[in-house]
Design an enzyme around this catalytic site. Structure first.
Site, PDB file in Angstrom:
ATOM      1  N   GLU A  39      -7.570   4.524   7.124  1.00  0.00           N
ATOM      2  CA  GLU A  39      -7.318   5.956   6.885  1.00  0.00           C
ATOM      3  C   GLU A  39      -8.480   6.591   6.120  1.00  0.00           C
ATOM      4  O   GLU A  39      -8.695   7.796   6.204  1.00  0.00           O
ATOM      5  CB  GLU A  39      -5.973   6.132   6.150  1.00  0.00           C
ATOM      6  CG  GLU A  39      -4.803   5.909   7.093  1.00  0.00           C
ATOM      7  CD  GLU A  39      -3.517   5.457   6.442  1.00  0.00           C
ATOM      8  OE1 GLU A  39      -3.377   5.546   5.204  1.00  0.00           O
ATOM      9  OE2 GLU A  39      -2.636   4.973   7.185  1.00  0.00           O
ATOM     10  N   HIS A  72      -9.998   0.960   3.926  1.00  0.00           N
ATOM     11  CA  HIS A  72      -8.774   1.181   4.712  1.00  0.00           C
ATOM     12  C   HIS A  72      -9.096   2.134   5.866  1.00  0.00           C
ATOM     13  O   HIS A  72      -9.884   3.071   5.712  1.00  0.00           O
ATOM     14  CB  HIS A  72      -7.667   1.754   3.821  1.00  0.00           C
ATOM     15  CG  HIS A  72      -6.352   1.779   4.530  1.00  0.00           C
ATOM     16  ND1 HIS A  72      -6.022   2.748   5.439  1.00  0.00           N
ATOM     17  CD2 HIS A  72      -5.300   0.925   4.493  1.00  0.00           C
ATOM     18  CE1 HIS A  72      -4.818   2.489   5.933  1.00  0.00           C
ATOM     19  NE2 HIS A  72      -4.360   1.384   5.369  1.00  0.00           N
ATOM     20  N   GLU A 109      -6.186  -5.156   9.756  1.00  0.00           N
ATOM     21  CA  GLU A 109      -5.230  -4.110  10.120  1.00  0.00           C
ATOM     22  C   GLU A 109      -5.708  -3.400  11.384  1.00  0.00           C
ATOM     23  O   GLU A 109      -6.548  -2.487  11.301  1.00  0.00           O
ATOM     24  CB  GLU A 109      -5.140  -3.068   9.001  1.00  0.00           C
ATOM     25  CG  GLU A 109      -4.649  -3.606   7.689  1.00  0.00           C
ATOM     26  CD  GLU A 109      -3.975  -2.511   6.863  1.00  0.00           C
ATOM     27  OE1 GLU A 109      -2.805  -2.681   6.540  1.00  0.00           O
ATOM     28  OE2 GLU A 109      -4.616  -1.489   6.576  1.00  0.00           O
ATOM     29  N   GLY A 137       2.676  -1.086   4.413  1.00  0.00           N
ATOM     30  CA  GLY A 137       2.651   0.346   4.103  1.00  0.00           C
ATOM     31  C   GLY A 137       4.055   0.902   3.969  1.00  0.00           C
ATOM     32  O   GLY A 137       4.739   0.678   2.953  1.00  0.00           O
ATOM     33  N   GLY A 188       1.481   2.220  10.862  1.00  0.00           N
ATOM     34  CA  GLY A 188       2.367   3.383  10.703  1.00  0.00           C
ATOM     35  C   GLY A 188       3.364   3.568  11.833  1.00  0.00           C
ATOM     36  O   GLY A 188       3.884   4.664  12.024  1.00  0.00           O
ATOM     37  N   ASN A 200       0.857  -1.183   0.000  1.00  0.00           N
ATOM     38  CA  ASN A 200       0.000   0.000   0.000  1.00  0.00           C
ATOM     39  C   ASN A 200       0.898   1.240   0.000  1.00  0.00           C
ATOM     40  O   ASN A 200       1.415   1.630   1.036  1.00  0.00           O
ATOM     41  CB  ASN A 200      -0.898  -0.041   1.256  1.00  0.00           C
ATOM     42  CG  ASN A 200      -1.828   1.152   1.330  1.00  0.00           C
ATOM     43  OD1 ASN A 200      -1.908   1.940   0.386  1.00  0.00           O
ATOM     44  ND2 ASN A 200      -2.527   1.290   2.444  1.00  0.00           N
ATOM     45  N   TRP A 201       1.056   1.798  -1.178  1.00  0.00           N
ATOM     46  CA  TRP A 201       1.968   2.957  -1.297  1.00  0.00           C
ATOM     47  C   TRP A 201       1.347   4.229  -0.731  1.00  0.00           C
ATOM     48  O   TRP A 201       2.021   5.257  -0.630  1.00  0.00           O
ATOM     49  CB  TRP A 201       2.348   3.170  -2.774  1.00  0.00           C
ATOM     50  CG  TRP A 201       3.307   2.157  -3.341  1.00  0.00           C
ATOM     51  CD1 TRP A 201       3.839   1.071  -2.694  1.00  0.00           C
ATOM     52  CD2 TRP A 201       3.847   2.146  -4.659  1.00  0.00           C
ATOM     53  NE1 TRP A 201       4.665   0.378  -3.542  1.00  0.00           N
ATOM     54  CE2 TRP A 201       4.695   1.020  -4.757  1.00  0.00           C
ATOM     55  CE3 TRP A 201       3.706   2.958  -5.794  1.00  0.00           C
ATOM     56  CZ2 TRP A 201       5.398   0.700  -5.932  1.00  0.00           C
ATOM     57  CZ3 TRP A 201       4.395   2.644  -6.964  1.00  0.00           C
ATOM     58  CH2 TRP A 201       5.233   1.522  -7.018  1.00  0.00           C
ATOM     59  N   LYS A 202       0.054   4.197  -0.443  1.00  0.00           N
ATOM     60  CA  LYS A 202      -0.660   5.383   0.070  1.00  0.00           C
ATOM     61  C   LYS A 202      -0.414   6.586  -0.875  1.00  0.00           C
ATOM     62  O   LYS A 202      -0.418   6.384  -2.089  1.00  0.00           O
ATOM     63  CB  LYS A 202      -0.259   5.656   1.516  1.00  0.00           C
ATOM     64  CG  LYS A 202      -0.436   4.398   2.391  1.00  0.00           C
ATOM     65  CD  LYS A 202      -0.353   4.631   3.852  1.00  0.00           C
ATOM     66  CE  LYS A 202      -0.559   3.300   4.579  1.00  0.00           C
ATOM     67  NZ  LYS A 202      -0.632   3.438   6.033  1.00  0.00           N
ATOM     68  N   SER A 244       2.487  -2.076  10.515  1.00  0.00           N
ATOM     69  CA  SER A 244       3.907  -2.091  10.885  1.00  0.00           C
ATOM     70  C   SER A 244       4.590  -3.437  10.645  1.00  0.00           C
ATOM     71  O   SER A 244       5.336  -3.923  11.507  1.00  0.00           O
ATOM     72  CB  SER A 244       4.087  -1.625  12.334  1.00  0.00           C
ATOM     73  OG  SER A 244       3.611  -0.307  12.457  1.00  0.00           O
TER      74      SER A 244
END
Ligand code: PGA
Length: 257
Positions: free
Chosen positions: A101, A99, A169, A238, A175, A12-14, A217
């Site tokens: 976020e 997700h 997740e 991530g 993160g 997941n490159w965000k 993480s």
């Protein structure tokens, strides 16, 4: 005999990297890495803007591109949104849904459910993210997780299940670094709980073989333990997916028998 579950390594490159040139470089390194893996499929989830140019560069059958989100409507006056059909046309084979976020910015369980339906309708596969924000001693987080799962699978028939996987997740583990990630023991317990919900929804056989991947993480230091002792079949990575060194080390830990 139980079918062997395919290992999945999703990146997941965000909202990274900052330029298409950097994205192309990272993808070409992922292509090379993928060729060295024996039993692992890779899903790269770049910003949607990069999908088309990256699709032209993807050379390994084991590497698929995916989008980080899709809107559920087919077309119309929805400023800034991208439909599932558009993403598919741009080269996405997978779409990440729900997700944390995005949920933190207002995405509801109902929307997740509609998005899953739109993705399946357009012939792509959905990676559905679920995860609690906190763990409490009364295990309310299990009720929360179950609710997320029930919504996500609300309209999903058995015949579409081979195009869905779950990314578990826990929000509190995202993160940070490997020391803040979930332990293999706790992840094993949670993956069992997810399988129990799937078994109530579908069947025990389906639940046992269902692809559940973990995100939060994952780094080279915890990849081996989590992969081999926690009942999951892969990772959604991530920050560690943005450096080919750390991503490769995670991939090799996973790919080991
Ligand atoms: P992280 O992100 O690996 O940086 O924790 C995972 C994710 O949010 O998908």
């Amino acid at each position: 005999m139980m079918k062997k579950i395919k290992k999945i390594l999703a990146a997941n490159w965000k909202m990274n990297p900052g330029t298409l040139a950097e994205a192309k470089k990272l993808l070409s390194e992922c292509n090379k890495l993928c060729r060295k893996l024996k039993g692992t499929d890779m899903i790269i989830l770049p910003p949607a803007l990069y999908l088309s140019p990256l699709a032209a560069l993807s050379s390994d059958k084991k590497l698929s591109l995916g989008a980080q989100n899709a809107f559920f409507e087919e077309k119309g006056a929805f400023t800034g949104e991208l439909s599932a059909a558009m993403l598919s046309d741009a080269g996405a084979r997978y779409v990440l849904v729900g997700h944390s976020e995005r949920r933190a910015r207002g995405e509801s369980d109902e929307e997740v459910s509609k998005k899953v339906a739109a993705i399946l309708k357009n012939g792509m596969s959905a990676v559905v993210c679920v995860g609690e924000a906190h763990r409490d001693s009364h295990a309310q987080y299990l009720t929360f997780l179950k609710k997320q799962l029930l919504f996500a699978f609300a309209g999903v028939t058995k015949s579409s299940l081979n195009r869905i996987s779950i990314a578990y997740e826990p929000v509190w583990a995202i993160g940070k670094d490997y020391r803040a990630a979930m332990s293999a023991h706790d992840l094993y317990q949670t993956s069992l709980f997810i399988r129990k919900v799937l078994s109530e929804l579908y069947s025990k056989e389906i639940a046992l073989q269902f692809p559940i991947i973990y995100g939060g993480s994952v780094e080279p230091a915890n990849a081996h333990d989590l992969m081999h002792n926690a009942g999951v079949s892969g990772f959604l990575v991530g920050h560690a997916s943005l450096q080919i060194e750390s991503f490769s080390r995670i991939a090799y830990e996973m790919d080991r028998q």
